[in-house]
Write a protein that holds these residues in place. Structure first.
Motif, PDB file in Angstrom:
ATOM      1  N   GLN A   5     -11.859 112.920  -6.153  1.00  0.00           N
ATOM      2  CA  GLN A   5     -12.720 113.868  -6.860  1.00  0.00           C
ATOM      3  C   GLN A   5     -12.536 113.787  -8.373  1.00  0.00           C
ATOM      4  OE1 GLN A   5     -12.500 117.879  -5.352  1.00  0.00           O
ATOM      5  NE2 GLN A   5     -12.626 117.208  -3.213  1.00  0.00           N
ATOM      6  N   GLY A   6     -11.599 112.952  -8.822  1.00  0.00           N
ATOM      7  CA  GLY A   6     -11.452 112.731 -10.260  1.00  0.00           C
ATOM      8  C   GLY A   6     -10.141 113.186 -10.858  1.00  0.00           C
ATOM      9  N   TYR A   7      -9.280 113.829 -10.099  1.00  0.00           N
ATOM     10  CA  TYR A   7      -7.990 114.274 -10.631  1.00  0.00           C
ATOM     11  C   TYR A   7      -7.024 113.087 -10.700  1.00  0.00           C
ATOM     12  CZ  TYR A   7      -9.545 119.069  -9.907  1.00  0.00           C
ATOM     13  OH  TYR A   7     -10.236 120.257  -9.950  1.00  0.00           O
ATOM     14  N   ARG A   8      -6.449 112.876 -11.863  1.00  0.00           N
ATOM     15  CA  ARG A   8      -5.504 111.769 -12.013  1.00  0.00           C
ATOM     16  C   ARG A   8      -4.084 112.158 -11.609  1.00  0.00           C
ATOM     17  NH1 ARG A   8      -7.362 107.962 -17.029  1.00  0.00           N
ATOM     18  NH2 ARG A   8      -9.537 107.761 -16.360  1.00  0.00           N
ATOM     19  N   VAL A   9      -3.829 113.443 -11.506  1.00  0.00           N
ATOM     20  CA  VAL A   9      -2.554 113.948 -10.997  1.00  0.00           C
ATOM     21  C   VAL A   9      -2.856 114.981  -9.926  1.00  0.00           C
ATOM     22  CG1 VAL A   9      -0.452 115.227 -11.534  1.00  0.00           C
ATOM     23  CG2 VAL A   9      -1.330 113.553 -13.171  1.00  0.00           C
ATOM     24  N   VAL A  10      -2.260 114.803  -8.758  1.00  0.00           N
ATOM     25  CA  VAL A  10      -2.373 115.790  -7.687  1.00  0.00           C
ATOM     26  C   VAL A  10      -0.944 116.209  -7.340  1.00  0.00           C
ATOM     27  CG1 VAL A  10      -3.261 116.328  -5.405  1.00  0.00           C
ATOM     28  CG2 VAL A  10      -4.432 114.616  -6.815  1.00  0.00           C
ATOM     29  N   ALA A  11      -0.609 117.440  -7.653  1.00  0.00           N
ATOM     30  CA  ALA A  11       0.770 117.911  -7.534  1.00  0.00           C
ATOM     31  C   ALA A  11       0.955 118.748  -6.276  1.00  0.00           C
ATOM     32  CB  ALA A  11       1.154 118.737  -8.760  1.00  0.00           C
ATOM     33  N   GLY A  12       1.979 118.414  -5.503  1.00  0.00           N
ATOM     34  CA  GLY A  12       2.384 119.271  -4.400  1.00  0.00           C
ATOM     35  C   GLY A  12       3.299 120.362  -4.936  1.00  0.00           C
ATOM     36  N   VAL A  13       2.910 121.596  -4.785  1.00  0.00           N
ATOM     37  CA  VAL A  13       3.705 122.711  -5.302  1.00  0.00           C
ATOM     38  C   VAL A  13       4.207 123.545  -4.136  1.00  0.00           C
ATOM     39  CG1 VAL A  13       2.507 122.779  -7.512  1.00  0.00           C
ATOM     40  CG2 VAL A  13       1.649 124.156  -5.623  1.00  0.00           C
ATOM     41  N   LYS A  14       5.403 124.083  -4.294  1.00  0.00           N
ATOM     42  CA  LYS A  14       6.006 124.854  -3.195  1.00  0.00           C
ATOM     43  C   LYS A  14       6.283 126.289  -3.647  1.00  0.00           C
ATOM     44  CE  LYS A  14      10.617 123.159  -4.304  1.00  0.00           C
ATOM     45  NZ  LYS A  14      11.922 122.773  -3.790  1.00  0.00           N
ATOM     46  N   PRO A  15       5.279 127.167  -3.546  1.00  0.00           N
ATOM     47  CA  PRO A  15       5.495 128.568  -3.912  1.00  0.00           C
ATOM     48  C   PRO A  15       6.494 129.264  -3.002  1.00  0.00           C
ATOM     49  CG  PRO A  15       3.352 128.274  -2.878  1.00  0.00           C
ATOM     50  CD  PRO A  15       3.900 126.907  -3.122  1.00  0.00           C
ATOM     51  N   SER A  16       6.733 128.679  -1.829  1.00  0.00           N
ATOM     52  CA  SER A  16       7.740 129.245  -0.926  1.00  0.00           C
ATOM     53  C   SER A  16       8.420 128.110  -0.172  1.00  0.00           C
ATOM     54  CB  SER A  16       7.100 130.215   0.076  1.00  0.00           C
ATOM     55  OG  SER A  16       6.173 129.537   0.905  1.00  0.00           O
ATOM     56  N   ALA A  68       5.307  99.875  -8.505  1.00  0.00           N
ATOM     57  CA  ALA A  68       4.174  99.991  -7.586  1.00  0.00           C
ATOM     58  C   ALA A  68       2.932  99.332  -8.182  1.00  0.00           C
ATOM     59  CB  ALA A  68       3.894 101.462  -7.286  1.00  0.00           C
ATOM     60  N   SER A  69       2.128  98.743  -7.332  1.00  0.00           N
ATOM     61  CA  SER A  69       0.923  98.043  -7.784  1.00  0.00           C
ATOM     62  C   SER A  69      -0.356  98.733  -7.331  1.00  0.00           C
ATOM     63  CB  SER A  69       0.932  96.598  -7.272  1.00  0.00           C
ATOM     64  OG  SER A  69       1.098  96.551  -5.865  1.00  0.00           O
ATOM     65  N   GLY A  70      -0.244  99.921  -6.761  1.00  0.00           N
ATOM     66  CA  GLY A  70      -1.413 100.608  -6.217  1.00  0.00           C
ATOM     67  C   GLY A  70      -2.328 101.193  -7.275  1.00  0.00           C
ATOM     68  N   ASP A  71      -3.566 101.471  -6.870  1.00  0.00           N
ATOM     69  CA  ASP A  71      -4.506 102.189  -7.725  1.00  0.00           C
ATOM     70  C   ASP A  71      -4.049 103.633  -7.908  1.00  0.00           C
ATOM     71  OD1 ASP A  71      -6.776 100.139  -7.998  1.00  0.00           O
ATOM     72  OD2 ASP A  71      -6.467 100.231  -5.829  1.00  0.00           O
ATOM     73  N   ALA A  72      -3.306 104.128  -6.943  1.00  0.00           N
ATOM     74  CA  ALA A  72      -2.673 105.440  -7.038  1.00  0.00           C
ATOM     75  C   ALA A  72      -1.297 105.340  -6.388  1.00  0.00           C
ATOM     76  CB  ALA A  72      -3.510 106.513  -6.351  1.00  0.00           C
ATOM     77  N   VAL A  73      -0.365 106.141  -6.897  1.00  0.00           N
ATOM     78  CA  VAL A  73       1.011 106.114  -6.388  1.00  0.00           C
ATOM     79  C   VAL A  73       1.376 107.512  -5.912  1.00  0.00           C
ATOM     80  CG1 VAL A  73       3.413 105.593  -6.911  1.00  0.00           C
ATOM     81  CG2 VAL A  73       1.591 104.307  -8.056  1.00  0.00           C
ATOM     82  N   ILE A  74       1.898 107.604  -4.699  1.00  0.00           N
ATOM     83  CA  ILE A  74       2.364 108.876  -4.150  1.00  0.00           C
ATOM     84  C   ILE A  74       3.881 108.843  -4.096  1.00  0.00           C
ATOM     85  CG2 ILE A  74       2.377 110.405  -2.138  1.00  0.00           C
ATOM     86  CD1 ILE A  74      -0.421 109.364  -1.472  1.00  0.00           C
ATOM     87  N   PHE A  87       6.646 122.789  -9.133  1.00  0.00           N
ATOM     88  CA  PHE A  87       6.369 121.373  -8.941  1.00  0.00           C
ATOM     89  C   PHE A  87       7.674 120.595  -9.037  1.00  0.00           C
ATOM     90  CE2 PHE A  87       5.148 117.344 -11.290  1.00  0.00           C
ATOM     91  CZ  PHE A  87       4.706 116.674 -10.168  1.00  0.00           C
ATOM     92  N   THR A  88       7.932 119.729  -8.050  1.00  0.00           N
ATOM     93  CA  THR A  88       9.190 118.985  -8.014  1.00  0.00           C
ATOM     94  C   THR A  88       9.019 117.488  -8.243  1.00  0.00           C
ATOM     95  OG1 THR A  88       9.055 118.653  -5.621  1.00  0.00           O
ATOM     96  CG2 THR A  88      10.167 120.659  -6.392  1.00  0.00           C
ATOM     97  N   GLY A  89       7.800 117.025  -8.397  1.00  0.00           N
ATOM     98  CA  GLY A  89       7.547 115.591  -8.537  1.00  0.00           C
ATOM     99  C   GLY A  89       6.787 115.001  -7.364  1.00  0.00           C
ATOM    100  N   PHE A  90       6.746 115.716  -6.258  1.00  0.00           N
ATOM    101  CA  PHE A  90       6.004 115.289  -5.076  1.00  0.00           C
ATOM    102  C   PHE A  90       4.521 115.375  -5.372  1.00  0.00           C
ATOM    103  CE2 PHE A  90       4.354 116.922  -0.778  1.00  0.00           C
ATOM    104  CZ  PHE A  90       4.072 115.647  -0.326  1.00  0.00           C
ATOM    105  N   GLY A  91       3.830 114.229  -5.307  1.00  0.00           N
ATOM    106  CA  GLY A  91       2.421 114.246  -5.599  1.00  0.00           C
ATOM    107  C   GLY A  91       1.848 112.851  -5.773  1.00  0.00           C
ATOM    108  N   LEU A  92       0.590 112.794  -6.180  1.00  0.00           N
ATOM    109  CA  LEU A  92      -0.127 111.531  -6.378  1.00  0.00           C
ATOM    110  C   LEU A  92      -0.416 111.343  -7.861  1.00  0.00           C
ATOM    111  CD1 LEU A  92      -3.044 110.036  -4.376  1.00  0.00           C
ATOM    112  CD2 LEU A  92      -3.358 110.452  -6.823  1.00  0.00           C
ATOM    113  N   TYR A  93      -0.269 110.081  -8.316  1.00  0.00           N
ATOM    114  CA  TYR A  93      -0.467 109.754  -9.726  1.00  0.00           C
ATOM    115  C   TYR A  93      -1.373 108.528  -9.839  1.00  0.00           C
ATOM    116  CZ  TYR A  93       3.582 112.694  -9.540  1.00  0.00           C
ATOM    117  OH  TYR A  93       4.427 113.738  -9.240  1.00  0.00           O
ATOM    118  N   ASP A  94      -2.414 108.676 -10.598  1.00  0.00           N
ATOM    119  CA  ASP A  94      -3.348 107.580 -10.814  1.00  0.00           C
ATOM    120  C   ASP A  94      -2.662 106.456 -11.584  1.00  0.00           C
ATOM    121  OD1 ASP A  94      -6.440 106.889 -10.854  1.00  0.00           O
ATOM    122  OD2 ASP A  94      -5.670 106.422 -12.856  1.00  0.00           O
ATOM    123  N   ARG A  95      -3.201 105.245 -11.470  1.00  0.00           N
ATOM    124  CA  ARG A  95      -2.658 104.079 -12.178  1.00  0.00           C
ATOM    125  C   ARG A  95      -2.582 104.341 -13.679  1.00  0.00           C
ATOM    126  NH1 ARG A  95       0.762 100.424 -12.233  1.00  0.00           N
ATOM    127  NH2 ARG A  95       0.390 100.484  -9.994  1.00  0.00           N
TER     128      ARG A  95
END
Length: 316
Positions: free
Chosen positions: A113-124, A85-91, A154-162
């Motif tokens: 807002q400055g977070y380099r990792v945004v994690a989708g978590v599934k509590p249920s 991926a070549s994006g500034d952020a990768v989902i 956390f399963t890996g679903f989320g956003l990751y900064d470059r």
């Protein structure tokens, strides 16, 4: 204009890829300040998945496709696509529609807002009770024994900064446990909870072996606790065996005529210690296998074909 890369791994998901593409496009069209690319990586599907993705790619140059020569598994393939991926952020998200694309705007907002990792978590989730219990038990166990604090549910679903993607590239791990890798990197992260829906079409590609492989990979990659428990248990059982042997010897010397050892304790002790040894040899073997994989340094995947990687995403 910032570029957002969407990375989707797929294998025999012909019933889901079109809806996934449509839902992702709808979300990103609501964000005109960003350009995007959608990278599918296919693990040599045997159905019409590749054909459908190629049809979408012919109509939309933002859709890109990597086709692997064979099925390299759900661990290696998505990581390879992430590194392309070549994006500034990768989902990163799966193609089974159990990870909602509707969270994309919220992921990007947290990233801005400055977070380099945004994690989708599934509590249920809407899985069966048994499966939910097994997953919760595994996450709780590995969370307790891991050398680093893992992100719960956390399963890996989320956003990751470059910057995160570049650190993963430098690690050059041929068989990474992605969830542990993200925790090990250590960037401050945001968590966005969601309820995982049931799979509506198709069947899950996970089975007992793939789930076991994922669990063992997570343990051997991020914890020394099992191998150390084996060592400590070995010392403890050796000491216990010595004490039992001394007790039997003393009792025999004091009651030479009356006390008969018999064969039952010998057989029980033999099979008990044999089973314990086999269990610990198995643990040791898993760690050796993990080291062997690292030493081989094989590529994450071997590509058969690429589509639309020769063109940059058009501007809005």
């Amino acid at each position: 204009m910032k570029l957002i890369s969407i990375v989707t791994g797929c294998f025999n998901e012909e019933d889901n890829v079109e809806e996934l593409y449509t839902r992702i496009r709808a979300q990103l069209e609501r964000l005109p300040a960003y350009d995007y690319e959608h990278i599918f990586i296919d693990n040599a599907s045997t159905d019409g998945t590749v054909r459908k993705i190629k049809a979408m790619a012919a109509l939309d140059r933002r859709v890109k496709l990597i086709v692997n020569t064979r099925n390299f598994g759900h661990i290696r393939s998505p990581i390879h696509a992430l590194l392309q991926a070549s994006g500034d952020a990768v989902i990163a998200m799966a193609s089974d529609l159990q990870e909602p694309p509707e969270l994309i705007p919220e992921f990007i907002a947290q990233w801005e807002q400055g977070y380099r990792v945004v994690a989708g978590v599934k509590p249920s989730s809407q899985h069966t009770t048994a499966m939910s219990f097994i997953r919760r038990f595994f996450y709780a166990t590995i969370g307790r024994i891991s050398d680093t604090r893992l992100i719960p549910n956390f399963t890996g679903f989320g956003l990751y900064d470059r910057a995160v993607v570049e650190v993963i590239r430098q690690m050059d791990d041929p068989y990474p446990y992605f969830r542990g890798l993200i925790a090990d990197i250590g960037f401050e992260h945001a968590e966005i909870p969601f309820v995982q829906p049931r799979r509506s079409r198709g069947i899950s590609k996970n089975n007992f072996y793939t789930l076991y492989d994922m669990a063992i990979l997570g343990i051997t990659s991020h914890s020394k606790v099992p191998i150390r428990l084996a060592t400590m248990a070995g010392f403890a059982l050796s000491a216990l065996s010595l004490l039992v042997a001394i007790a039997y010897l003393v009792y025999k010397l004091l009651s030479w005529e009356q006390f008969s050892v018999g064969i039952a304790p010998v057989l029980i002790g033999f099979f008990f210690f044999a089973s314990v040894q086999l269990f610990f040899i198995g643990i040791l073997g898993e760690y050796i296998a993990a080291i062997h994989t690292q030493v081989l340094k094989r590529p994450l995947v071997v590509e058969k074909e690429r589509v639309n990687f020769d063109a940059s995403p058009p501007a809005h």
